[in-house]
Write an enzyme that holds these catalytic residues in place. Structure first.
Site, PDB file in Angstrom:
ATOM      1  N   ASN A  11       0.865  -1.188   0.000  1.00 55.10           N
ATOM      2  CA  ASN A  11       0.000   0.000   0.000  1.00 55.10           C
ATOM      3  C   ASN A  11       0.899   1.235   0.000  1.00 55.10           C
ATOM      4  O   ASN A  11       1.490   1.574   1.023  1.00 55.10           O
ATOM      5  CB  ASN A  11      -0.884  -0.033   1.258  1.00 55.10           C
ATOM      6  CG  ASN A  11      -1.711   1.227   1.406  1.00 55.10           C
ATOM      7  OD1 ASN A  11      -1.861   2.007   0.459  1.00 55.10           O
ATOM      8  ND2 ASN A  11      -2.259   1.441   2.595  1.00 55.10           N
ATOM      9  N   TRP A  12       0.992   1.880  -1.162  1.00 56.71           N
ATOM     10  CA  TRP A  12       1.921   3.014  -1.282  1.00 56.71           C
ATOM     11  C   TRP A  12       1.350   4.296  -0.696  1.00 56.71           C
ATOM     12  O   TRP A  12       2.034   5.305  -0.620  1.00 56.71           O
ATOM     13  CB  TRP A  12       2.301   3.226  -2.762  1.00 56.71           C
ATOM     14  CG  TRP A  12       3.019   2.070  -3.379  1.00 56.71           C
ATOM     15  CD1 TRP A  12       3.422   0.918  -2.749  1.00 56.71           C
ATOM     16  CD2 TRP A  12       3.434   1.934  -4.740  1.00 56.71           C
ATOM     17  NE1 TRP A  12       4.062   0.082  -3.642  1.00 56.71           N
ATOM     18  CE2 TRP A  12       4.080   0.685  -4.875  1.00 56.71           C
ATOM     19  CE3 TRP A  12       3.317   2.742  -5.869  1.00 56.71           C
ATOM     20  CZ2 TRP A  12       4.602   0.228  -6.084  1.00 56.71           C
ATOM     21  CZ3 TRP A  12       3.832   2.299  -7.077  1.00 56.71           C
ATOM     22  CH2 TRP A  12       4.476   1.053  -7.177  1.00 56.71           C
ATOM     23  N   LYS A  13       0.082   4.269  -0.320  1.00 54.54           N
ATOM     24  CA  LYS A  13      -0.582   5.453   0.250  1.00 54.54           C
ATOM     25  C   LYS A  13      -0.369   6.666  -0.670  1.00 54.54           C
ATOM     26  O   LYS A  13      -0.275   6.509  -1.874  1.00 54.54           O
ATOM     27  CB  LYS A  13      -0.100   5.722   1.682  1.00 54.54           C
ATOM     28  CG  LYS A  13      -0.145   4.468   2.551  1.00 54.54           C
ATOM     29  CD  LYS A  13      -0.040   4.775   4.004  1.00 54.54           C
ATOM     30  CE  LYS A  13       0.097   3.478   4.784  1.00 54.54           C
ATOM     31  NZ  LYS A  13      -0.085   3.651   6.197  1.00 54.54           N
ATOM     32  N   GLU A 103      -7.059   4.523   7.831  1.00 50.61           N
ATOM     33  CA  GLU A 103      -6.874   5.956   7.546  1.00 50.61           C
ATOM     34  C   GLU A 103      -8.128   6.525   6.878  1.00 50.61           C
ATOM     35  O   GLU A 103      -8.501   7.671   7.108  1.00 50.61           O
ATOM     36  CB  GLU A 103      -5.615   6.147   6.677  1.00 50.61           C
ATOM     37  CG  GLU A 103      -4.353   5.930   7.512  1.00 50.61           C
ATOM     38  CD  GLU A 103      -3.135   5.464   6.737  1.00 50.61           C
ATOM     39  OE1 GLU A 103      -3.117   5.549   5.504  1.00 50.61           O
ATOM     40  OE2 GLU A 103      -2.201   4.988   7.406  1.00 50.61           O
ATOM     41  N   GLY A 240       2.701  -1.154   4.377  1.00 45.35           N
ATOM     42  CA  GLY A 240       2.734   0.262   4.016  1.00 45.35           C
ATOM     43  C   GLY A 240       4.161   0.724   3.780  1.00 45.35           C
ATOM     44  O   GLY A 240       4.740   0.521   2.710  1.00 45.35           O
ATOM     45  N   GLY A 241       4.762   1.326   4.817  1.00 44.07           N
ATOM     46  CA  GLY A 241       6.082   1.944   4.691  1.00 44.07           C
ATOM     47  C   GLY A 241       7.124   1.071   4.008  1.00 44.07           C
ATOM     48  O   GLY A 241       7.841   1.544   3.111  1.00 44.07           O
TER      49      GLY A 241
HETATM   50  C1  PEP Z   1      -0.877   0.009   5.962  1.00 48.40           C
HETATM   51  O1  PEP Z   1      -0.753   1.008   5.282  1.00 48.40           O
HETATM   52  O2  PEP Z   1      -1.902  -0.662   5.844  1.00 48.40           O
HETATM   53  C2  PEP Z   1       0.193  -0.360   6.880  1.00 48.40           C
HETATM   54  C3  PEP Z   1       0.091  -1.484   7.546  1.00 48.40           C
HETATM   55  O3  PEP Z   1       1.252   0.510   7.002  1.00 48.40           O
HETATM   56  P1  PEP Z   1       2.680   0.191   7.721  1.00 48.40           P
HETATM   57  O4  PEP Z   1       3.179  -1.108   7.147  1.00 48.40           O
HETATM   58  O5  PEP Z   1       3.552   1.354   7.361  1.00 48.40           O
HETATM   59  O6  PEP Z   1       2.424   0.064   9.186  1.00 48.40           O
END
Ligand code: PEP
Length: 260
Positions: A11-13, A103, A240-241
């Site tokens: 998930n690149w957000k 989010e 995510g990150g």
């Molecule tokens: C996400 O965006 O769903 C997520 C789990 O982010 P991260 O891995 O950065 O915690």
């Protein structure tokens, strides 16, 4: 019990313009081997403005990743300024759509009712929803994690048929672990993913429970991926990150090569 194929999703957000997205997907394709793709389904979820570029790159270079989106509207067209319809994503060969990410729930007011409409719209456009559920730290500390997740699942999947539930993906993402560097222990993550499966079994029956894929999400990194991914009720990861860097996402995809 059926074999569930792992799904690891990036998930690149709201990160990366379309040039940067192109570079990331190409770098990732150099890191990922045929054996990886044989063992694990991989999806990447760029921002809307990057999707066409990533689609073209995946198809032209025959890169075997699934294309994903991070959100969509539940209506198929109309006066919804700034929104994107499921059919528009399907036309770009999007396979997976993240629905109800925390989010979106927390910052954009998405309720279980809205998420439910989106799940149905994504299924209606013949794509697969990745339905996100998870509790806050306060809810966990109050002993309400299970009931929160159960309410979200029952609400977000209200009136969805058992065969559709069997085909979708549920991401258990404790909110306190998202983007915080704080991961749930493998034991806690497994316990909550088992709860998710038990709720599905209770409401939609054995086939749906045995076939639905359950991801864990929340600060998944190369160092913790193997321990999480080898839990019996965890069938994948929503990342995510660590998905913004090709080497780290590839090492997560290659979790099975790492020592526990
Ligand atoms: C996400 O965006 O769903 C997520 C789990 O982010 P991260 O891995 O950065 O915690």
């Amino acid at each position: 019990m059926s074999e569930r194929r792992p799904l690891i999703s990036g998930n690149w957000k709201m990160n990366l313009n379309h040039f940067e997205a192109l570079r990331l997907v190409q770098e990732l394709s150099y890191e990922i081997s045929r054996d990886d793709v044989d063992a694990v389904d991989i999806s990447v979820h760029p921002p809307f403005t990057d999707i066409r570029t990533v689609q073209t790159t995946l198809e032209t270079d025959r890169i075997p990743f699934f294309l994903g989106a991070q959100n969509c509207h539940h209506e198929s067209s109309g006066a919804f300024t700034g929104e994107v319809a499921p059919s528009m994503l399907a036309k770009l060969n999007v396979a997976y759509v993240i629905v109800g990410h925390s989010e979106r729930r927390e910052l954009f007011g998405e309720t279980d009712e809205i998420v439910n409409a989106k799940v149905k719209a994504v299924l209606g456009a013949e794509m697969t929803p990745i339905l996100c559920v998870g509790e806050t730290l306060e809810e966990r500390e109050a002993g309400e994690a299970e009931s929160k997740v159960e309410t979200q699942i029952r609400g977000s999947l209200a009136r969805v048929k058992a065969e559709d539930v069997a085909s979708l993906v549920i991401a258990y993402e404790p909110i306190w672990a998202i983007g915080t560097g704080r991961t749930a222990s493998a034991e806690d993550a497994q316990a909550m993913c088992a709860t998710v499966r038990a709720v599905v079994r209770d409401k939609w029956g054995d086939t749906a429970a045995d076939e639905v894929r359950i991801q864990y999400g929340g600060s998944v990194k190369p160092v913790n991926a193997a321990e999480l991914m080898t839990q019996p009720d965890i069938d994948g990861a929503l990342v995510g990150g660590a998905s913004l860097e090709a080497a780290s996402f590839a090492r997560i995809v290659q979790y099975r090569l790492h020592d526990l």
